[in-house]
Design a protein around this motif. Structure first.
Motif, PDB file in Angstrom:
ATOM      1  N   VAL A1157       0.824  -1.212   0.000  1.00  0.00           N
ATOM      2  CA  VAL A1157       0.000   0.000   0.000  1.00  0.00           C
ATOM      3  C   VAL A1157       0.856   1.260   0.000  1.00  0.00           C
ATOM      4  CG1 VAL A1157      -1.902  -1.157   1.144  1.00  0.00           C
ATOM      5  CG2 VAL A1157      -0.212   0.053   2.527  1.00  0.00           C
ATOM      6  N   ASN A1158       2.109   1.132   0.440  1.00  0.00           N
ATOM      7  CA  ASN A1158       3.007   2.276   0.462  1.00  0.00           C
ATOM      8  C   ASN A1158       4.416   1.727   0.268  1.00  0.00           C
ATOM      9  OD1 ASN A1158       4.847   4.344   1.451  1.00  0.00           O
ATOM     10  ND2 ASN A1158       3.024   5.386   2.222  1.00  0.00           N
ATOM     11  N   TRP A1231      -0.696   1.000  10.325  1.00  0.00           N
ATOM     12  CA  TRP A1231      -1.467   1.760   9.330  1.00  0.00           C
ATOM     13  C   TRP A1231      -0.656   2.988   8.960  1.00  0.00           C
ATOM     14  CZ3 TRP A1231      -7.458   1.966  10.530  1.00  0.00           C
ATOM     15  CH2 TRP A1231      -7.954   0.651  10.602  1.00  0.00           C
ATOM     16  N   ASN A1233      -0.443   6.823   6.730  1.00  0.00           N
ATOM     17  CA  ASN A1233      -1.062   7.938   6.023  1.00  0.00           C
ATOM     18  C   ASN A1233       0.070   8.759   5.407  1.00  0.00           C
ATOM     19  OD1 ASN A1233      -1.566  11.107   6.516  1.00  0.00           O
ATOM     20  ND2 ASN A1233      -3.433  10.139   5.754  1.00  0.00           N
ATOM     21  N   ASN A1237       1.025   7.208  -0.636  1.00  0.00           N
ATOM     22  CA  ASN A1237       0.284   5.946  -0.591  1.00  0.00           C
ATOM     23  C   ASN A1237      -0.176   5.576  -2.004  1.00  0.00           C
ATOM     24  OD1 ASN A1237       0.507   5.759   2.144  1.00  0.00           O
ATOM     25  ND2 ASN A1237      -1.687   5.851   2.588  1.00  0.00           N
ATOM     26  N   GLY A1240      -4.734   2.408  -4.909  1.00  0.00           N
ATOM     27  CA  GLY A1240      -5.630   1.265  -4.709  1.00  0.00           C
ATOM     28  C   GLY A1240      -5.114   0.050  -5.449  1.00  0.00           C
ATOM     29  N   GLN A1251     -10.611  -2.742  -1.857  1.00  0.00           N
ATOM     30  CA  GLN A1251      -9.855  -1.488  -1.890  1.00  0.00           C
ATOM     31  C   GLN A1251     -10.186  -0.648  -0.665  1.00  0.00           C
ATOM     32  OE1 GLN A1251      -9.275   0.111  -5.696  1.00  0.00           O
ATOM     33  NE2 GLN A1251      -9.551   2.227  -5.055  1.00  0.00           N
ATOM     34  N   HIS A1254      -8.487  -1.707   2.525  1.00  0.00           N
ATOM     35  CA  HIS A1254      -7.043  -1.548   2.669  1.00  0.00           C
ATOM     36  C   HIS A1254      -6.566  -0.108   2.505  1.00  0.00           C
ATOM     37  CE1 HIS A1254      -7.008  -5.919   2.294  1.00  0.00           C
ATOM     38  NE2 HIS A1254      -5.807  -5.880   2.821  1.00  0.00           N
ATOM     39  N   PHE A1255      -7.246   0.682   1.658  1.00  0.00           N
ATOM     40  CA  PHE A1255      -6.690   1.990   1.313  1.00  0.00           C
ATOM     41  C   PHE A1255      -7.455   3.161   1.924  1.00  0.00           C
ATOM     42  CE2 PHE A1255      -4.948  -0.799  -1.859  1.00  0.00           C
ATOM     43  CZ  PHE A1255      -3.664  -0.334  -2.007  1.00  0.00           C
ATOM     44  N   ASN A1256      -8.684   2.963   2.273  1.00  0.00           N
ATOM     45  CA  ASN A1256      -9.487   4.085   2.773  1.00  0.00           C
ATOM     46  C   ASN A1256     -10.059   3.762   4.145  1.00  0.00           C
ATOM     47  OD1 ASN A1256      -9.182   5.567   0.287  1.00  0.00           O
ATOM     48  ND2 ASN A1256     -10.592   4.079  -0.634  1.00  0.00           N
ATOM     49  N   ALA A1269      -4.086   3.710   5.223  1.00  0.00           N
ATOM     50  CA  ALA A1269      -3.950   2.476   4.430  1.00  0.00           C
ATOM     51  C   ALA A1269      -3.390   1.392   5.341  1.00  0.00           C
ATOM     52  CB  ALA A1269      -3.017   2.701   3.247  1.00  0.00           C
ATOM     53  N   THR A1271      -1.172  -1.731   6.076  1.00  0.00           N
ATOM     54  CA  THR A1271       0.009  -2.359   5.458  1.00  0.00           C
ATOM     55  C   THR A1271      -0.067  -3.879   5.507  1.00  0.00           C
ATOM     56  OG1 THR A1271       1.225  -2.399   7.549  1.00  0.00           O
ATOM     57  CG2 THR A1271       1.468  -0.425   6.172  1.00  0.00           C
TER      58      THR A1271
END
Length: 1412
Positions: A1157-1158, A1231, A1233, A1237, A1240, A1251, A1254-1256, A1269, A1271
């Motif tokens: 995610v990042n 998590w 931010n 990031n 999606g 999505q 995991h992302f929002n 998000a 991880t």
């Protein structure tokens, strides 16, 4: 009980050929198998009996079978490193009760440093600064020693079994010491044993003293008393007068010498022994060392050292047979002191002068000889026997056995020690007895030889062991005309063993018709320390035989005597060993703790007070006191007198008529779950399992190993060469059931080894302690093994019951926040406004990178060259591909500048590039399907690649793996047109997709994430700020350029920041290992990025070779390992240590951490503090708690910080179930931010829910508006004592492991890497390991780097280490070849792929063991 058969791949376990196998030696057991048949389990509910009742009930003549035969808590302190000395002193002040440190003083200085001296003058004005520092140091309170610092945490781990109310307890009265008959005074008893020899040598010179047999069993030579006396005199004279000079003799009276003579040469030994006695030097008989690696050889060296021996006597033949070095010298045996060897053959001895006479003093307390004794652990000690003890013992044996002058004695025992020495060498000379010695080699060739000698010589006494009775009984059909009526005494030396009854009964049954009288069988009990303890006197003709006790095995395991009346299968029949020796006093005391007298119905250790016993362990005064100076106490703790007793090591009781019964030995005692079991009983039960066609009778070792706070029973036996795999497994299964039903105890491990491979004692028995050592070391090499930890490990803690997750604020507050000091969150420094978020514009104003292979630059490109090449690719795409804006294009290139140009060519065309690792040309079947899958999932419109790879994609080999006709358009970029594109695409917004990042996770999931232009720009800016990447910098990158941070650094970062990148494909290191390091040295690189696989290659492959190449790594300021996992601390430390001599700073090596995610959450920069390391308690970690402990604490796990959090990034630790923030003492999901990031997941099914999940994400409370998000990684945040660039205390992020990979076992959370680390440490031949679960069973896969013989050695060691360190029982152990465990390009194990292969039976394992 149906047990699954283990599976074995090939016949790697070579059996010894049948001809090499010696005949079965039953030195460990000797009963006839029919009498020991076991059929069913017995559950005893035995009523407690009074002592009188059991005595009356047990007096039944029975000829049946003999037997069934803590970590100290340091609070929740977040001070992981003591960098701040003030803090340390404050803690010290608290410990000592002094006040806090005074403000304004220098750091580390406290009020105590200003104390006045006695005369009132301040210390500071009188002493120098150095001494002042020393005084301050001395005044600081010392840390407690480790033993107090780290408490044993067994109590909080182990499940303590509740006491059974039905456990039998002793109820009799306290025993009364038992006295032997008085030792009679006979007028012609000599004042010393040497005087007896002198007398017989002078008066009975022609009387035979010793007859030796040759290998066929026929007399070889006879030594008369006259010869024995004259040769002993010569030897004594030679030792004292001829080895040195008159002024400097080599030997003086009282010195110790080793006697090294083979068992086939008793005559030479007799002469040497009596020669030493006459010279008043102390003989120490030992076994002949046959090789440097003899079992127990090193311990013999310990004995020689503790006795201070520097001279060894031996025969010429024996000396020639000793192992030699190439130049003819005797090898230096392991652990032995340097010895001078003296040959004692008659031709080398000097006749004494007429005026020389040996000094024969009256027997006194000086040491006469030293007899070696091996302990349970294998340590060899010397029991010193004084001259008066030796004489008194001979007198006591003469009285007890009623020896007469001129009798004939047949001795089958080892004449160097124990009964063979006491009867066959010492007492026989005192009474002018003719001894016929039957060596072990003769018995192996002709088992009936000793019986024939008794018949021919009309011997009155025979000295044997149970095995000799058994061998003779098996071979008696060979000769019919044998008469044993001359025997008046058949002394059974190991008659104290519980299973000797059946041997005696069976022998009597066969030979009674040959004249053997029942009353002549005389079992006895002895120990090296107390010598003869008890012996049965020969009975009168026709007198009733002594009664036997039929005892309950269940009662015996609790140390209590109970009659067995219900089930013969769980009974132990024991025969008496006669009465106590003349002149001795005997007690039974508790074997553990203080020597308290036992009750009459209680089993205890026999202790003896007698003048006829050993006096000490020579040279070991500490051990001596516990054994030779014991004073028994009564139930009130009061000593029963002031006389000292000697521990015999025998367990037993006193029966009716003061008869002594022995039920076992302390060295064979196995204490399992508070119950005692005897190794000999377990051997007997194993042998009772019919038919014994699988193993050799005398080659069974039983011992216990300490695993997880209790003893576990292990049985090792030698398998017959003709036994099949199935027969062996059936036998092992039946042995398990028999021991479980008869002894009510579970076996931990049952192993079968090839014939003739167990370490042996000199007389053919099994060397148990050496066998145990081999088992624990992993050098036993079994051919069959059965582990049963599930049935016998009963003290595991109860599984943790997980509480239901409540979402209410109260439960969240109590569960999450109160336990920590602060909410676990951290942030990098502020990221200033991003001025330019469009990548394509950056290429025009930067430069990039040489691409290295084998040390030379293969290709280089400046910004302008890269820009022009990218334009050509854009033109080709628009011409040949028919590509629309927003289409996905797969880039299939080897690592290099072509890949970078193609990436920017796609951006210029408005396409979305997808980088894919090209298939391996030698392994298309495995690698091409992954390529095809990414192309299909990404819906690629076109493939950009090289000419060679295009041919590969369309080849016949490729067609075998995938459908080559359905590839999208393939464009070869080797031959590009010269056209320029009409225009370069510019994305309308920064949120537009820049590229797709596809990667296969360690759980086997193929995931693609969408990376926007804004995210890429933010990430590059963060990296530039963190690493201070200016245009003048050179950065070396040795990473795969296909996904994650590796792709960003390879293709984008240098374009954004303007620095020069030197690109080194990791695959090039396979052919040129030093390439990366030599590049760092050659270009004086300050910053480099690599992967763990690269670091491991260099650590394992290069070693110290690099020094010769003249490399200099002192220029390297930061070496960052890019990974998506917990930092590998051990590897990083090894790498730093290995290359420290080349100038590599230990502070240079650090890690980066990213996820799907990042791509980059942490990266160790140049300005931040050094990465910190903490030690956490593994037990707490399994409960999702973080408790810091000291380094070296038990169950501690070192964790390294995953790098400094990048600018603009915020992380928070969240409960993955409640979605609430956690305190800093919790383990939770990380998590993140951040502006960089990913946008999606890219999925063909458009799973919006995945999505969003995991992302929002939003926190369930606390900060509900921030989007985070997930991880998927577990970790924790700790505030350290270090300061960051802004001067604030540094928050460190510690990654522990991937949430999807954790193993939920027994209600606890385990991380595979922790178990794998333990497994890899278990044995030197484990190259790599991986763990996963299968139907609640833990499966361990271990790669074997050694020979396949070692495969089964791994099974118990792996089971042990996981049980000890993680409190888990391994269900399946799979041993495979190196390279079987799949590892991805980042060096991470693909455990789920491995699990799938295991379930599909595709691993081709060497061995699979199913633990029961």
């Amino acid at each position: 009980m149906a047990l699954p058969m283990p599976t074995k791949r090939r016949s790697a376990f070579v059996q010894s050929p049948v001809e090499n196998c010696t005949p079965p030696d039953t030195s460990s057991a000797s009963e006839d198998e029919g009498s020991l048949r076991r059929r069913q389990a017995a559950t005893l509910a035995q009523s407690l009996q009074s002592s009188e009742f059991w005595i009356n009930r047990s007096l039944q003549g029975s000829s049946t079978s003999s037997s069934a035969s803590s970590t100290l808590s340091h609070g929740e302190s977040s001070k992981s490193q003591g960098h701040n000395h003030t803090q340390g002193n404050a803690l010290a002040d608290v410990l000592t009760g002094t006040g806090p440190a005074v403000k304004g003083m220098s750091r580390g200085q406290s009020r105590s440093s200003m104390m006045d001296t006695a005369d009132g003058v301040p210390v500071n004005s009188r002493v120098s600064t150095k001494i002042q520092q020393l005084l301050n140091t001395l005044k600081r309170p010392k840390r407690p020693p480790l033993s107090e610092f780290f408490l044993d945490d067994a109590e909080e781990i182990v499940e303590v079994p509740r006491p059974d109310p039905n456990t039998p307890r002793p109820e009799g009265r306290q025993m009364v010491p038992v006295k032997g008959e008085p030792l009679g005074v006979v007028s012609n008893w000599p004042p010393a044993l040497q005087a007896s020899l002198a007398r017989w040598g002078a008066t009975q010179a022609k009387s035979p003293a010793l007859t030796t047999l040759d290998i066929t069993g026929k007399p070889l030579y006879t030594l008369t008393y006259g010869k024995l006396w004259s040769r002993s005199l010569k030897l004594a004279y030679t030792l004292l007068n001829k080895l040195g000079t008159k002024s400097e003799p080599v030997l003086r009276p009282g010195d110790r010498v080793a006697l090294v003579y083979p068992n086939s040469d008793p005559g030479m030994f007799w002469v040497a022994f009596y020669g030493c006695l006459l010279a008043e030097v102390i003989p120490v008989p030992i076994e002949v060392p046959l090789s440097r690696k003899d079992a127990g050889s090193q311990q013999i060296g310990f004995l020689l050292g503790s006795c201070g021996i520097s001279l060894a006597l031996t025969s010429e033949i024996c000396l020639k047979g000793l192992p030699k070095t190439p130049n003819g010298e005797i090898v230096q045996f392991k652990g032995w002191p340097r010895l001078r060897w003296v040959v004692t053959d008659t031709k080398y001895l000097t006749k004494p002068s007429k005026d020389w006479q040996p000094h024969i003093p009256t027997a006194n307390t000086d040491t006469a000889y030293i007899e070696y004794k091996a302990s349970k652990e294998g340590t060899v000690m010397g029991v010193a026997v004084s001259k008066v003890s030796m004489l008194t013992h001979c007198q006591a044996l003469t009285q007890a056995c009623n020896y007469c002058e001129g009798e004939t004695l047949v001795n089958v025992l080892d004449f160097k020690k124990d009964m063979g020495l006491w009867h066959g060498v010492l007492t026989s000379v005192m009474n002018r007895i003719h001894t016929i010695s039957v060596p072990y080699a003769v018995m192996k060739a002709c088992p009936l030889s000793w019986v024939q000698r008794v018949h021919v010589s009309k011997a009155r006494v025979a000295l044997v062991k149970c095995r000799d009775l058994h061998w003779a009984m098996m071979a008696h059909r060979e000769q019919k005309d044998i008469n044993l009526s001359s025997l008046r005494m058949l002394i059974v030396a190991d008659g104290a063993n519980p299973w000797s009854v059946s041997s005696c009964d069976a022998f009597l049954n066969v030979f009674q018709s040959h004249g053997l009288k029942p009353e002549v069988i005389c079992p006895c009990a002895s120990s090296p320390e107390a010598m003869t303890v008890a012996i049965r006197r020969p009975g009168a003709r026709g007198a009733p035989l002594p009664a036997r006790a039929v005892l309950s095995m269940g009662g015996l395991s609790h140390g209590v005597i109970r009659v067995n009346t219900e089930d013969k299968n769980s009974a132990l029949t024991v025969q008496d060993v006669g009465h106590v020796m003349p002149g001795a006093l005997m007690c039974i005391v508790k074997p553990d703790g203080s020597p308290m007298l036992c009750k009459t119905d209680e089993i205890g250790e026999i202790v003896l007070n007698s003048r006829a016993g050993g006096t000490m362990y020579y040279g070991l005064s500490g051990v001596t006191k516990n054994t030779f100076e014991v004073i028994p106490v009564n139930s009130g703790g009061t000593p029963i007198g002031d006389v000292t007793f000697t521990r015999t090591g025998l367990l037993g009781f006193v029966g009716p008529g003061s008869l002594v019964f022995v039920v076992g030995k302390t060295e064979g005692l196995l204490l399992v779950s508070g119950r005692r079991h005897n190794a000999d009983d377990l051997v007997a039960t194993a042998l009772a399992v019919e038919p014994v066609k699988t193993v050799y009778r005398g080659r069974i070792a039983v011992f216990s190993v300490n695993v997880f706070y209790d003893e576990r029973i292990v049985i090792v036996a030698e398998q017959r060469p003709d036994a099949s795999e199935e027969d062996s497994f059936q036998w092992m299964s039946r042995v398990l059931q028999a021991i479980d039903s008869i002894h009510q105890v579970g076996l931990y491990c049952l192993a079968l080894v090839p014939a003739n491979t167990l370490p042996k004692t000199p007389l053919g028995g099994i060397h148990v302690s050496e066998t145990k050592h081999c088992f624990l070391e992993g050098s036993l090499h079994p051919c069959n093994i059965l582990m049963c930890p599930h049935t016998c490990v009963t003290n595991l803690p109860k599984p943790r019951q997980k509480q239901p997750v409540g979402v209410g604020p109260a439960s969240i507050m109590v569960g999450n926040l109160v336990a920590g000091k602060r909410i676990a969150q951290a942030a990098g420094r502020e990221l200033a406004l991003i001025e330019d978020q469009e990548l394509s514009r950056k290429v025009l104003c930067s430069h990039t990178s040489p691409d290295l292979a084998r040390g030379a630059a293969v290709s280089t490109a400046t910004s302008l060259q890269l820009h022009k090449r990218a334009e050509k690719i854009t033109a080709s795409l628009q011409e040949r591909g028919g590509i629309n804006t927003g289409d996905n294009v797969v880039l299939l290139y080897p690592p290099g500048i072509d890949l970078i140009a193609a990436f920017y060519g796609c951006l210029y065309a408005g396409c979305i590039p997808v980088t894919v690792r090209p298939p391996h040309p030698q392994n298309l079947a495995a690698t091409l399907p992954t390529v095809r899958m990414i192309i299909d999932v990404s819906k690629a419109s076109c493939i950009l690649t090289t000419q060679a790879l295009m041919k590969t994609l369309r080849s016949k080999e490729a067609a075998l793996s995938v459908n080559v006709k359905t590839w999208p358009t393939i464009i070869d970029t080797d031959d590009l047109s010269r056209k320029r594109p009409p225009h370069i695409y510019k994305p309308p917004t920064a949120e537009m997709l820049a590229y797709l990042d596809f990667s296969v996770s360690t759980t086997g999931m193929l995931t693609g994430v969408k990376i926007s232009h804004a995210a890429v720009s933010a990430l590059c800016r963060s990296i530039k700020l963190q690493c201070e990447l200016y245009s003048s910098r050179q950065v070396a990158i040795c990473l795969d350029p296909y996904c994650g941070l590796g792709f960003v650094l390879w293709c984008i970062s240098s374009v954004y920041s303007g620095h020069q990148s030197i690109l080194i494909p990791p695959m090039e290191l396979e052919s040129s290992l030093p390439l990366w390091l030599s590049t760092l040295s050659q270009y004086k690189i300050r910053d480099t990025f690599c992967s763990y696989s690269v670091m491991e290659l260099c650590t394992k492959g290069l070693g110290t070779q690099t020094e010769a190449r003249g490399l200099n790594l002192s220029c390297v300021r930061s070496c960052v390992v890019v990974a998506e996992e917990r930092p590998r601390l051990t590897l990083s430390q090894s790498f730093s240590k290995l290359f420290k001599d080349l100038g590599l700073s230990p502070r240079a090596v650090s890690t980066a951490f990213g996820s799907r995610v990042n791509l980059a959450i942490c990266l160790q920069g140049t300005a931040g503090p050094d990465p910190s390391t903490v030690y956490v308690d593994m037990k707490s970690l399994r409960h999702d708690r973080v408790r810091l402990v000291e380094r070296g604490a038990p169950q501690s796990l070192p964790l390294m910080e995953s790098g400094t959090i990048l600018p603009g990034v915020r992380v928070i630790i969240v409960n993955p179930e409640t979605k609430g923030p956690l305190g800093d003492s919790h383990l939770g999901e990380i998590w993140v931010n951040s502006p960089h990031n990913a946008s999606g997941y890219y999925t063909i099914y458009g799973e919006e829910s995945l999505q969003a999940a995991h992302f929002n994400m939003r926190l369930s409370f606390g900060e509900p508006h921030t989007l985070w998000a997930r991880t998927g990684y577990l970790g924790f945040v700790r505030r350290t004592e270090l300061l960051d660039a802004a001067g604030d205390r540094h928050d460190a992020l510690f990654v522990v492991g991937l949430l999807d990979e954790t193993l939920e076992l027994r209600g606890l959370r385990y991380h595979p890497i922790d178990i794998e680390t333990s497994v890899s440490r278990a044995h030197r031949s484990i190259a790599e390991s991986a763990v996963f679960t299968w139907t609640n069973l833990l499966v361990v896969v271990a790669e074997l780097s050694g020979s396949e013989q070692e495969a089964l050695d791994l099974v118990p060691l792996v089971t042990n280490v996981v049980l000890e360190e993680h409190h888990l029982i391994v269900g399946v152990v799979v041993v495979v070849d190196p390279g079987v465990i799949p590892i991805n390009s980042r060096g991470e194990k693909q455990r789920m792929h491995l699990r799938d292969s295991f379930l599909a039976d595709q691993l081709d394992p060497i061995y699979v063991a199913y633990n029961m």
